[in-house]
Write a protein that holds these residues in place. Structure first.
Motif, PDB file in Angstrom:
ATOM      1  N   CYS A  66       0.441  -1.405  -0.043  1.00  0.00           N
ATOM      2  CA  CYS A  66       0.008  -0.375  -0.664  1.00  0.00           C
ATOM      3  C   CYS A  66       1.007   1.023   0.193  1.00  0.00           C
ATOM      4  O   CYS A  66       0.553   2.320  -1.113  1.00  0.00           O
ATOM      5  CB  CYS A  66      -0.808  -0.037   1.369  1.00  0.00           C
ATOM      6  N   GLU A  67       2.091   1.513   1.096  1.00  0.00           N
ATOM      7  CA  GLU A  67       2.756   2.347   0.589  1.00  0.00           C
ATOM      8  C   GLU A  67       3.905   2.362  -0.665  1.00  0.00           C
ATOM      9  O   GLU A  67       3.767   3.338  -0.596  1.00  0.00           O
ATOM     10  CB  GLU A  67       4.039   2.429   1.442  1.00  0.00           C
ATOM     11  N   GLU A  68       3.687   1.402  -1.598  1.00  0.00           N
ATOM     12  CA  GLU A  68       4.375   1.463  -2.363  1.00  0.00           C
ATOM     13  C   GLU A  68       3.612   1.760  -3.816  1.00  0.00           C
ATOM     14  O   GLU A  68       3.925   2.399  -4.991  1.00  0.00           O
ATOM     15  CB  GLU A  68       5.574   0.213  -2.601  1.00  0.00           C
ATOM     16  N   GLY A  69       2.112   1.922  -3.061  1.00  0.00           N
ATOM     17  CA  GLY A  69       1.150   2.293  -3.702  1.00  0.00           C
ATOM     18  C   GLY A  69       0.608   0.594  -5.065  1.00  0.00           C
ATOM     19  O   GLY A  69       0.129   1.529  -6.641  1.00  0.00           O
ATOM     20  N   LEU A  70       1.366  -0.288  -4.968  1.00  0.00           N
ATOM     21  CA  LEU A  70       0.132  -1.486  -5.899  1.00  0.00           C
ATOM     22  C   LEU A  70      -0.571  -2.217  -5.347  1.00  0.00           C
ATOM     23  O   LEU A  70      -1.108  -2.516  -5.809  1.00  0.00           O
ATOM     24  CB  LEU A  70       1.604  -2.206  -5.793  1.00  0.00           C
ATOM     25  N   LEU A  71      -0.913  -1.689  -3.988  1.00  0.00           N
ATOM     26  CA  LEU A  71      -2.177  -2.083  -3.656  1.00  0.00           C
ATOM     27  C   LEU A  71      -3.497  -0.486  -2.739  1.00  0.00           C
ATOM     28  O   LEU A  71      -2.796  -0.115  -2.700  1.00  0.00           O
ATOM     29  CB  LEU A  71      -2.288  -2.940  -2.740  1.00  0.00           C
ATOM     30  N   VAL A  72      -4.026  -0.657  -3.150  1.00  0.00           N
ATOM     31  CA  VAL A  72      -5.360   0.454  -2.521  1.00  0.00           C
ATOM     32  C   VAL A  72      -5.985  -0.031  -1.227  1.00  0.00           C
ATOM     33  O   VAL A  72      -6.365  -0.932  -1.433  1.00  0.00           O
ATOM     34  CB  VAL A  72      -6.172   1.231  -3.226  1.00  0.00           C
ATOM     35  N   LYS A  73      -5.936   0.639  -0.299  1.00  0.00           N
ATOM     36  CA  LYS A  73      -7.011  -0.229   0.799  1.00  0.00           C
ATOM     37  C   LYS A  73      -8.356   0.500   0.735  1.00  0.00           C
ATOM     38  O   LYS A  73      -8.321   2.059   0.882  1.00  0.00           O
ATOM     39  CB  LYS A  73      -6.358  -0.243   2.262  1.00  0.00           C
ATOM     40  N   VAL A  74      -9.238  -0.684   0.622  1.00  0.00           N
ATOM     41  CA  VAL A  74     -10.420  -0.331   0.538  1.00  0.00           C
ATOM     42  C   VAL A  74     -11.370  -0.050   1.895  1.00  0.00           C
ATOM     43  O   VAL A  74     -11.965   0.359   1.879  1.00  0.00           O
ATOM     44  CB  VAL A  74     -11.376  -1.496  -0.517  1.00  0.00           C
ATOM     45  N   TYR A  76     -11.344  -2.220   6.554  1.00  0.00           N
ATOM     46  CA  TYR A  76     -10.657  -2.615   6.829  1.00  0.00           C
ATOM     47  C   TYR A  76     -10.669  -4.661   6.859  1.00  0.00           C
ATOM     48  O   TYR A  76     -11.493  -4.847   6.454  1.00  0.00           O
ATOM     49  CB  TYR A  76     -11.370  -3.063   8.634  1.00  0.00           C
ATOM     50  N   GLY A  77      -8.972  -5.083   6.200  1.00  0.00           N
ATOM     51  CA  GLY A  77      -8.801  -5.968   5.746  1.00  0.00           C
ATOM     52  C   GLY A  77      -8.882  -6.540   4.616  1.00  0.00           C
ATOM     53  O   GLY A  77      -9.303  -7.577   3.884  1.00  0.00           O
ATOM     54  N   VAL A  78      -9.747  -5.360   3.660  1.00  0.00           N
ATOM     55  CA  VAL A  78     -10.315  -5.017   1.862  1.00  0.00           C
ATOM     56  C   VAL A  78      -9.149  -4.530   1.805  1.00  0.00           C
ATOM     57  O   VAL A  78      -9.035  -3.600   1.810  1.00  0.00           O
ATOM     58  CB  VAL A  78     -11.020  -4.903   2.229  1.00  0.00           C
ATOM     59  N   TYR A  79      -8.807  -4.326   0.205  1.00  0.00           N
ATOM     60  CA  TYR A  79      -7.150  -3.913  -0.891  1.00  0.00           C
ATOM     61  C   TYR A  79      -8.436  -4.547  -2.486  1.00  0.00           C
ATOM     62  O   TYR A  79      -8.637  -6.194  -2.223  1.00  0.00           O
ATOM     63  CB  TYR A  79      -6.318  -5.030  -0.428  1.00  0.00           C
ATOM     64  N   ARG A  80      -7.336  -3.832  -2.703  1.00  0.00           N
ATOM     65  CA  ARG A  80      -7.596  -3.841  -4.559  1.00  0.00           C
ATOM     66  C   ARG A  80      -6.364  -3.387  -5.083  1.00  0.00           C
ATOM     67  O   ARG A  80      -5.409  -2.919  -4.441  1.00  0.00           O
ATOM     68  CB  ARG A  80      -8.599  -2.974  -5.077  1.00  0.00           C
ATOM     69  N   ALA A  81      -6.037  -3.620  -6.363  1.00  0.00           N
ATOM     70  CA  ALA A  81      -4.626  -3.329  -6.857  1.00  0.00           C
ATOM     71  C   ALA A  81      -5.151  -1.891  -7.098  1.00  0.00           C
ATOM     72  O   ALA A  81      -5.934  -1.789  -8.139  1.00  0.00           O
ATOM     73  CB  ALA A  81      -4.805  -4.535  -8.367  1.00  0.00           C
ATOM     74  N   ALA A  82      -3.947  -1.302  -7.631  1.00  0.00           N
ATOM     75  CA  ALA A  82      -4.124  -0.272  -7.709  1.00  0.00           C
ATOM     76  C   ALA A  82      -3.952  -0.312  -9.584  1.00  0.00           C
ATOM     77  O   ALA A  82      -3.277  -0.491 -10.064  1.00  0.00           O
ATOM     78  CB  ALA A  82      -2.935   0.654  -7.267  1.00  0.00           C
ATOM     79  N   ASP A  83      -4.437   0.846 -10.262  1.00  0.00           N
ATOM     80  CA  ASP A  83      -4.405   1.260 -11.700  1.00  0.00           C
ATOM     81  C   ASP A  83      -3.072   1.521 -11.995  1.00  0.00           C
ATOM     82  O   ASP A  83      -3.141   2.939 -11.131  1.00  0.00           O
ATOM     83  CB  ASP A  83      -5.941   2.058 -12.351  1.00  0.00           C
ATOM     84  N   ARG A  84      -2.230   0.953 -12.670  1.00  0.00           N
ATOM     85  CA  ARG A  84      -1.355   1.780 -13.380  1.00  0.00           C
ATOM     86  C   ARG A  84      -1.363   1.660 -14.191  1.00  0.00           C
ATOM     87  O   ARG A  84      -1.359   1.264 -14.981  1.00  0.00           O
ATOM     88  CB  ARG A  84      -0.008   0.981 -13.081  1.00  0.00           C
ATOM     89  N   GLU A  85      -0.126   3.452 -14.755  1.00  0.00           N
ATOM     90  CA  GLU A  85      -0.626   3.949 -15.573  1.00  0.00           C
ATOM     91  C   GLU A  85       0.467   3.739 -16.469  1.00  0.00           C
ATOM     92  O   GLU A  85       1.363   3.409 -15.428  1.00  0.00           O
ATOM     93  CB  GLU A  85      -0.963   5.418 -15.636  1.00  0.00           C
ATOM     94  N   ALA A  86       0.785   3.409 -17.427  1.00  0.00           N
ATOM     95  CA  ALA A  86       1.954   3.385 -18.567  1.00  0.00           C
ATOM     96  C   ALA A  86       2.384   4.649 -17.922  1.00  0.00           C
ATOM     97  O   ALA A  86       1.987   6.051 -18.437  1.00  0.00           O
ATOM     98  CB  ALA A  86       1.609   2.895 -19.675  1.00  0.00           C
ATOM     99  N   ALA A  87       4.337   4.702 -17.623  1.00  0.00           N
ATOM    100  CA  ALA A  87       4.892   6.115 -17.538  1.00  0.00           C
ATOM    101  C   ALA A  87       5.591   6.483 -19.046  1.00  0.00           C
ATOM    102  O   ALA A  87       5.675   5.430 -20.289  1.00  0.00           O
ATOM    103  CB  ALA A  87       6.100   5.396 -17.182  1.00  0.00           C
TER     104      ALA A  87
END
Length: 87
Positions: A66-74, A76-87
């Protein structure tokens, strides 16, 4: 002018050679826990903490991701993958 011989590379330890052989026989290096968790979350809309621990991902990896921006905490105990944009 005399040409000096090139020094030989240092010899590898037996345990390093054995480890390389085991990795080679196993089909190459395995994905890291971070890669495994991100791929798992990318396939689903939301993922619970217990889902990650069921596939062998420690809970503290979720905080790091979550700190790196790979996951987003939705929630308590629920996560989703972060939408990564192409650089």
């Amino acid at each position: 002018m005399a040409v000096e011989p090139t020094p030989e590379p240092p010899k590898r330890r037996k345990r390093d050679r054995d480890r390389e052989e085991r990795v080679r026989l196993a089909g190459g290096p395995q994905p890291s826990l971070r890669e495994k968790a991100y791929a798992f979350a990318s396939k689903r809309t939301t993922v619970r903490t217990c889902d990650f621990t069921a596939i062998g991902i420690p809970r503290h990896y979720l905080t790091w991701m979550c700190e790196e921006g790979l996951l987003v905490k939705v929630g308590y105990g629920v996560y989703r993958a972060a939408d990564r944009e192409a650089a």
